[in-house]
Motif scaffolding. Structure first.
Motif, mmCIF file in Angstrom:
data_model
loop_
_atom_site.group_PDB
_atom_site.id
_atom_site.type_symbol
_atom_site.label_atom_id
_atom_site.label_comp_id
_atom_site.label_asym_id
_atom_site.label_seq_id
_atom_site.Cartn_x
_atom_site.Cartn_y
_atom_site.Cartn_z
ATOM 1 N N LYS A 83 -31.327 28.513 45.558
ATOM 2 C CA LYS A 83 -32.673 28.763 45.628
ATOM 3 C C LYS A 83 -33.685 27.646 45.425
ATOM 4 C CE LYS A 83 -36.034 31.825 43.293
ATOM 5 N NZ LYS A 83 -36.395 33.000 42.288
ATOM 6 N N ALA A 84 -33.287 26.779 44.733
ATOM 7 C CA ALA A 84 -34.024 25.498 44.289
ATOM 8 C C ALA A 84 -34.189 24.701 45.645
ATOM 9 C CB ALA A 84 -33.524 24.769 43.455
ATOM 10 N N LYS A 85 -33.279 24.706 46.500
ATOM 11 C CA LYS A 85 -33.166 24.108 47.890
ATOM 12 C C LYS A 85 -33.834 24.758 48.949
ATOM 13 C CE LYS A 85 -29.128 21.627 48.816
ATOM 14 N NZ LYS A 85 -29.452 20.318 48.911
ATOM 15 N N GLY A 86 -34.196 25.988 48.551
ATOM 16 C CA GLY A 86 -34.962 26.933 49.750
ATOM 17 C C GLY A 86 -33.704 27.348 50.665
ATOM 18 N N VAL A 87 -32.279 27.514 50.149
ATOM 19 C CA VAL A 87 -31.492 28.128 50.979
ATOM 20 C C VAL A 87 -31.073 29.480 50.498
ATOM 21 C CG1 VAL A 87 -28.861 27.592 51.639
ATOM 22 C CG2 VAL A 87 -30.483 25.791 51.268
ATOM 23 N N SER A 88 -30.928 30.491 51.576
ATOM 24 C CA SER A 88 -30.582 31.863 51.276
ATOM 25 C C SER A 88 -28.964 31.983 51.441
ATOM 26 C CB SER A 88 -31.247 32.660 52.121
ATOM 27 O OG SER A 88 -30.751 32.473 53.616
ATOM 28 N N LEU A 89 -28.495 33.093 50.683
ATOM 29 C CA LEU A 89 -27.263 33.266 50.538
ATOM 30 C C LEU A 89 -26.729 34.838 51.099
ATOM 31 C CD1 LEU A 89 -24.121 32.980 49.322
ATOM 32 C CD2 LEU A 89 -25.091 33.887 47.384
ATOM 33 N N ARG A 90 -25.853 34.766 52.218
ATOM 34 C CA ARG A 90 -25.431 36.043 52.642
ATOM 35 C C ARG A 90 -24.048 36.218 52.719
ATOM 36 N NH1 ARG A 90 -28.062 35.600 58.460
ATOM 37 N NH2 ARG A 90 -26.334 36.935 58.740
ATOM 38 N N ALA A 91 -23.647 37.509 52.857
ATOM 39 C CA ALA A 91 -22.138 37.734 52.725
ATOM 40 C C ALA A 91 -21.844 38.483 54.014
ATOM 41 C CB ALA A 91 -21.669 38.388 51.567
ATOM 42 N N THR A 92 -20.620 38.344 54.742
ATOM 43 C CA THR A 92 -20.470 39.271 55.955
ATOM 44 C C THR A 92 -20.077 40.660 55.569
ATOM 45 O OG1 THR A 92 -18.269 38.601 55.964
ATOM 46 C CG2 THR A 92 -19.793 37.207 57.428
ATOM 47 N N GLU A 93 -19.379 40.928 54.243
ATOM 48 C CA GLU A 93 -18.653 42.163 54.061
ATOM 49 C C GLU A 93 -19.665 42.869 52.886
ATOM 50 O OE1 GLU A 93 -14.557 41.664 53.092
ATOM 51 O OE2 GLU A 93 -14.342 40.315 54.725
ATOM 52 N N GLN A 94 -20.660 42.269 52.281
ATOM 53 C CA GLN A 94 -21.623 42.836 51.377
ATOM 54 C C GLN A 94 -22.820 42.604 51.603
ATOM 55 O OE1 GLN A 94 -19.593 40.215 48.409
ATOM 56 N NE2 GLN A 94 -18.342 41.848 47.710
ATOM 57 N N PRO A 95 -23.837 43.678 51.458
ATOM 58 C CA PRO A 95 -25.174 43.814 51.568
ATOM 59 C C PRO A 95 -25.970 42.848 50.714
ATOM 60 C CG PRO A 95 -24.728 45.789 50.718
ATOM 61 C CD PRO A 95 -23.402 44.936 50.962
ATOM 62 N N ILE A 96 -25.962 41.547 50.855
ATOM 63 C CA ILE A 96 -26.802 40.795 49.926
ATOM 64 C C ILE A 96 -27.900 40.055 50.361
ATOM 65 C CG2 ILE A 96 -26.387 38.348 48.452
ATOM 66 C CD1 ILE A 96 -23.447 39.434 48.119
ATOM 67 N N ASP A 97 -28.882 40.075 49.682
ATOM 68 C CA ASP A 97 -30.272 39.291 50.091
ATOM 69 C C ASP A 97 -30.837 38.795 49.038
ATOM 70 O OD1 ASP A 97 -32.639 38.446 50.908
ATOM 71 O OD2 ASP A 97 -33.223 40.277 51.862
ATOM 72 N N THR A 98 -30.612 37.415 48.865
ATOM 73 C CA THR A 98 -31.047 36.885 47.493
ATOM 74 C C THR A 98 -32.503 36.849 47.181
ATOM 75 O OG1 THR A 98 -30.725 34.837 48.325
ATOM 76 C CG2 THR A 98 -28.749 35.640 46.901
ATOM 77 N N SER A 99 -33.234 37.126 48.226
ATOM 78 C CA SER A 99 -34.990 37.120 48.283
ATOM 79 C C SER A 99 -35.408 38.159 47.687
ATOM 80 C CB SER A 99 -35.356 36.883 49.544
ATOM 81 O OG SER A 99 -35.052 37.840 50.290
ATOM 82 N N THR A 100 -34.651 39.144 47.342
ATOM 83 C CA THR A 100 -35.267 40.607 46.694
ATOM 84 C C THR A 100 -34.371 40.818 45.420
ATOM 85 O OG1 THR A 100 -33.331 42.172 47.450
ATOM 86 C CG2 THR A 100 -35.498 41.529 49.072
ATOM 87 N N ALA A 101 -35.353 41.507 44.562
ATOM 88 C CA ALA A 101 -34.933 42.173 43.204
ATOM 89 C C ALA A 101 -33.546 43.021 43.284
ATOM 90 C CB ALA A 101 -35.865 42.735 42.253
ATOM 91 N N ALA A 102 -33.596 43.814 44.074
ATOM 92 C CA ALA A 102 -32.414 44.636 44.279
ATOM 93 C C ALA A 102 -31.152 43.829 44.835
ATOM 94 C CB ALA A 102 -32.634 45.681 45.201
ATOM 95 N N GLY A 103 -31.432 42.926 45.531
ATOM 96 C CA GLY A 103 -30.488 42.166 46.378
ATOM 97 C C GLY A 103 -29.585 41.327 45.389
ATOM 98 N N LYS A 104 -30.619 40.541 44.147
ATOM 99 C CA LYS A 104 -30.335 39.630 43.371
ATOM 100 C C LYS A 104 -29.425 40.393 42.177
ATOM 101 C CE LYS A 104 -30.480 35.966 40.492
ATOM 102 N NZ LYS A 104 -29.206 36.254 39.636
ATOM 103 N N ALA A 105 -29.988 41.824 42.041
ATOM 104 C CA ALA A 105 -29.058 42.600 41.012
ATOM 105 C C ALA A 105 -27.544 43.161 41.631
ATOM 106 C CB ALA A 105 -29.954 43.930 40.722
ATOM 107 N N PHE A 106 -27.637 43.185 42.892
ATOM 108 C CA PHE A 106 -26.597 43.582 43.669
ATOM 109 C C PHE A 106 -25.392 42.482 43.461
ATOM 110 C CE2 PHE A 106 -23.745 44.326 47.357
ATOM 111 C CZ PHE A 106 -23.192 45.548 46.905
#
Length: 183
Positions: A83-106
């Motif tokens: 996040k500090a670098k402005g880089v996002s994180l994704r996973a091919t097998e899991q619905p992850i979006d670190t830019s949302t509260a729900a995604g962070k909680a998941f």
């Protein structure tokens, strides 16, 4: 905006092919791989390389979150660095979006389950060892030091440093053998 892949398995006898192919199929331009435990961040040079190399707007992709970290603390550290670098994180097998509260909680829930799974595996291993010891099957690791050779070299007047060098062991090991002989 570059998509980078990271693949990891814990042991040398495990195969990275499935992860590599999934990451390349998902559009990763580069996939870094390593065979290291996910229970710690220490010694994970390929992950360190990616973390240093990625720039704002890039995305780090893994197949599953447990490939990135097996402890919630390490996972949160990685996510904070990304996040500090402005880089996002994704996973091919899991619905992850670190830019949302729900995604962070998941993401955090998945991290907790990965750590829980690691702890369960350790408990089962310790239970198995205790059971094997009770049955007289488990004797522990075979000694790696030839005590008789240490004693023979010492009897021939060699010091601890020379003995350690000759046998390819540490001086502390030589001292432990010699101190055990004195008692």
């Amino acid at each position: 905006m570059t998509l980078y892949g990271y693949a990891r398995v814990s042991t040398n006898d495990q195969d990275l092919t499935i992860q590599r192919e999934a990451l390349l199929s998902a559009g990763c331009e580069l996939v870094r791989e390593e065979k290291r435990s996910g229970t710690t961040l220490e010694g994970r040079q390929e992950l360190d390389t990616l973390m240093a190399f990625m720039r704002p707007g890039d995305t780090l992709m893994v197949t599953r979150i447990d490939r990135l970290a097996r402890s919630i603390g390490d996972l949160q550290d990685i996510v904070r660095q990304l996040k500090a670098k402005g880089v996002s994180l994704r996973a091919t097998e899991q619905p992850i979006d670190t830019s949302t509260a729900a995604g962070k909680a998941f993401l955090d829930m998945l991290g907790v389950f990965a750590e829980f799974e690691t702890n369960l595996r350790k408990e089962r291993q310790l239970e198995g060892i205790a059971k094997a010891k009770e049955a007289g099957v488990y004797k522990g690791r075979k000694p790696s030091i030839d005590v008789e050779k240490v004693k023979a070299l010492h009897a021939n007047g060699q010091g601890a440093t020379a003995i350690a060098k000759a046998l390819g062991i540490g001086r502390a090991s030589v001292y432990r053998v010699l101190e055990g002989d004195a008692s």
